[in-house]
Scaffold this active site. Sequence first.
Site, PDB file in Angstrom:
ATOM      1  N   ASN A 119       0.877  -1.168   0.000  1.00 29.60           N
ATOM      2  CA  ASN A 119       0.000   0.000   0.000  1.00 29.60           C
ATOM      3  C   ASN A 119       0.912   1.215   0.000  1.00 29.60           C
ATOM      4  O   ASN A 119       1.818   1.303   0.822  1.00 29.60           O
ATOM      5  CB  ASN A 119      -0.879  -0.018   1.268  1.00 29.60           C
ATOM      6  CG  ASN A 119      -1.580   1.309   1.501  1.00 29.60           C
ATOM      7  OD1 ASN A 119      -1.837   2.055   0.558  1.00 29.60           O
ATOM      8  ND2 ASN A 119      -1.889   1.607   2.741  1.00 29.60           N
ATOM      9  N   LYS A 134     -21.013  15.760   1.341  1.00 28.06           N
ATOM     10  CA  LYS A 134     -21.622  14.445   1.603  1.00 28.06           C
ATOM     11  C   LYS A 134     -22.474  14.030   0.404  1.00 28.06           C
ATOM     12  O   LYS A 134     -22.413  12.884  -0.040  1.00 28.06           O
ATOM     13  CB  LYS A 134     -22.544  14.476   2.838  1.00 28.06           C
ATOM     14  CG  LYS A 134     -21.929  14.429   4.187  1.00 28.06           C
ATOM     15  CD  LYS A 134     -21.372  13.104   4.617  1.00 28.06           C
ATOM     16  CE  LYS A 134     -19.888  13.059   4.340  1.00 28.06           C
ATOM     17  NZ  LYS A 134     -19.026  13.608   5.370  1.00 28.06           N
TER      18      LYS A 134
HETATM   19  C1  F6R Z   1     -15.613  12.811   3.502  1.00 27.31           C
HETATM   20  C2  F6R Z   1     -14.431  12.255   4.120  1.00 27.31           C
HETATM   21  C3  F6R Z   1     -13.107  12.829   3.761  1.00 27.31           C
HETATM   22  C4  F6R Z   1     -12.179  12.873   4.987  1.00 27.31           C
HETATM   23  C5  F6R Z   1     -10.785  13.324   4.558  1.00 27.31           C
HETATM   24  C6  F6R Z   1      -9.849  13.429   5.740  1.00 27.31           C
HETATM   25  O1  F6R Z   1     -16.777  12.210   3.986  1.00 27.31           O
HETATM   26  O2  F6R Z   1     -14.510  11.343   4.903  1.00 27.31           O
HETATM   27  O3  F6R Z   1     -13.237  14.080   3.181  1.00 27.31           O
HETATM   28  O4  F6R Z   1     -12.720  13.727   5.933  1.00 27.31           O
HETATM   29  O5  F6R Z   1     -10.258  12.409   3.630  1.00 27.31           O
HETATM   30  O6  F6R Z   1      -9.685  12.208   6.385  1.00 27.31           O
HETATM   31  P1  F6R Z   1      -9.118  12.112   7.842  1.00 27.31           P
HETATM   32  O7  F6R Z   1     -10.095  12.752   8.758  1.00 27.31           O
HETATM   33  O8  F6R Z   1      -8.968  10.647   8.114  1.00 27.31           O
HETATM   34  O9  F6R Z   1      -7.803  12.839   7.848  1.00 27.31           O
END
Ligand code: F6R
Length: 605
Positions: free
Chosen positions: A100, A483
């Site tokens: 990954n 969303k």
């Molecule tokens: C939208 C969503 C993404 C995350 C973004 C940041 O529903 O989930 O926009 O908010 O990729 O991700 P994290 O919070 O894990 O850094």
Amino acid sequence: MCGIVGYVGQRDATEVLLGGLARLEYRGYDSAGIAVQSERGFAVRKRSGPLPRLVSALAEDPARGTLGIGHTRWATHGAPSDTNAHPHSSEDGQVAIIHNGIIENYLGLRSELESAGHRFASETDSEVLVHLIEDAYRGDLVQAVRGALGRVRGAYALVVAHAAHRSIVAARTVSPLVLGVGAGEMFLASDVPALLPYTRQIVFLHDGDIAEIGESGYAVWALAGAPLQRSAVTVDWTSEAAERGGYPTFMLKEIYEQPAALLNTLGGRLHDESGEVVLELSTDPGRIDRIQIVACGTAYHAGLVGKYQIEQLARIPVEVEVASEYRYREPVVDPRTLVIAISQSGETIDTLEALRQARRGGAQLLAIVNAKGSSITREVGDVLYIHAGPEIGVASTKAYTAQLAAVLLLALWLGRSRGVLDAARGAEVLAELRRLPLLIEQVLQPERVQAVREVATRFASSRNYLFLGRGINAPSALEGALKLKEISYIHAEAYPAGEIKHGPIALVDSELPVFVVATAARLLDKTRSNIQEVAARRGQVIALLSDGDTLGVPVAAELRVPKTAELVSPLVNAIPLQLLAYYSAEALGRDADKPRNLAKSVTVE
Ligand code: F6R
């Protein structure tokens, strides 16, 4: 961004790998594959498309063994196809790898390896790794992996098995990887939920670690060779929490989990007697002149709300910036700047790099994170965990509201500690915070959910949506639009309501649903005027109002939420916006848990 699982022990490896991959599918579903050690090397099965295609292939052609590695892919280099699916095998069939991340110098390495006679089977960047390991192997697998990694530049969680070894070697830089410790068995995965049915004893590997797991345990070294102590910690997430629990999708389950998630976020942090917020942070509130918040996507929207909360309650100037932009300029920071990263996964590479950029400038760092032990938590002096439990749905829901609650706690803490927030005002906000889980329960009552579902269904065939909000709910409009876009694929724009007459109002016609967040009582009159402007152009206004408020303008639909304080309103308003997106996706037959082209936890730039 690709899910990884590995197992060595006495169980049927295929079963463990498939179970783990199912729990990691939110990380990518372009293809899935496993390699299980057999007497004659590896049984490799891989298929493009989601996991059930691999499961069918295995039903026809089983792979049996007690050591194996598995992968679910989010494609970067090379289209989703059977040949580009992982695992990748060496030409002699003795080595199998999964990866990954992105190997940035793969083109140069590939042409060098091809000139030396290697034949490549796929278009992926990852495949260079297996050829490099094959070349470097002299009987010691750890040493061979170390040698190969010395040649690559980029990000990786790499897992390697060799036909001659009853162990698995793993290494990580940037991309996440955890080990799971069992009795006479060991596991590894990109993320904790994959391992919860088997163990809660988790070892979080750090950047630059290389590890070997076997039935009798594990060992970890620095890439350069020095042995390292990496102890297991007990995670408190239950396996059930990571399963769907009877809901049709993780997203819906997580929407309904918000009252419980918020109880966890607030738990033990609201001090009843003194009316204070108790946070175990080492940051000195008196040493902060300004704050910068860095985050991506939904977490960025939480930061935008946080700006209002912190500026109002703590009177510290706050800038909020998308992390991928922040890291590539020269942000002005100094030791009296507090840079706050908000991230559900704690693994988002742009947010991580933004923090590193801020640290180079001498800033103080704090992270608001959900995933325990994740990379971001190890980069900062202070972590404020949101304790929302595992979030599996690709679209963030409960982590968003928990982030909003956490930032509000921080704002209260800063305001009180700096002496700029008087006890009475603090107590008022605190009381509203304490009511929050109950308020969210009310928003999730069947009649209210049904009202949103009807609106979603009615407008599901629209090609576009416009979302409007003002003040602290301008970011709510942004989050509603995001969303809707990501899971229903309906195009949506969002603006502060007062801004529409400067351009976007040209979009309004009788076809356009315009969702207006109109709950902030202080600005209701202003928002009403904006609604009138839209209604006069025959736009289809969907107004989100607080119980008891009257709009006095005829609109296409009214949705209601319980009345709450303005500072808390984005948390309450998030629910109907999430439900609108969810039920729009449902009406259009979209899979809310697997929106196209997206993956949870974005560990590539
Ligand atoms: C939208 C969503 C993404 C995350 C973004 C940041 O529903 O989930 O926009 O908010 O990729 O991700 P994290 O919070 O894990 O850094």
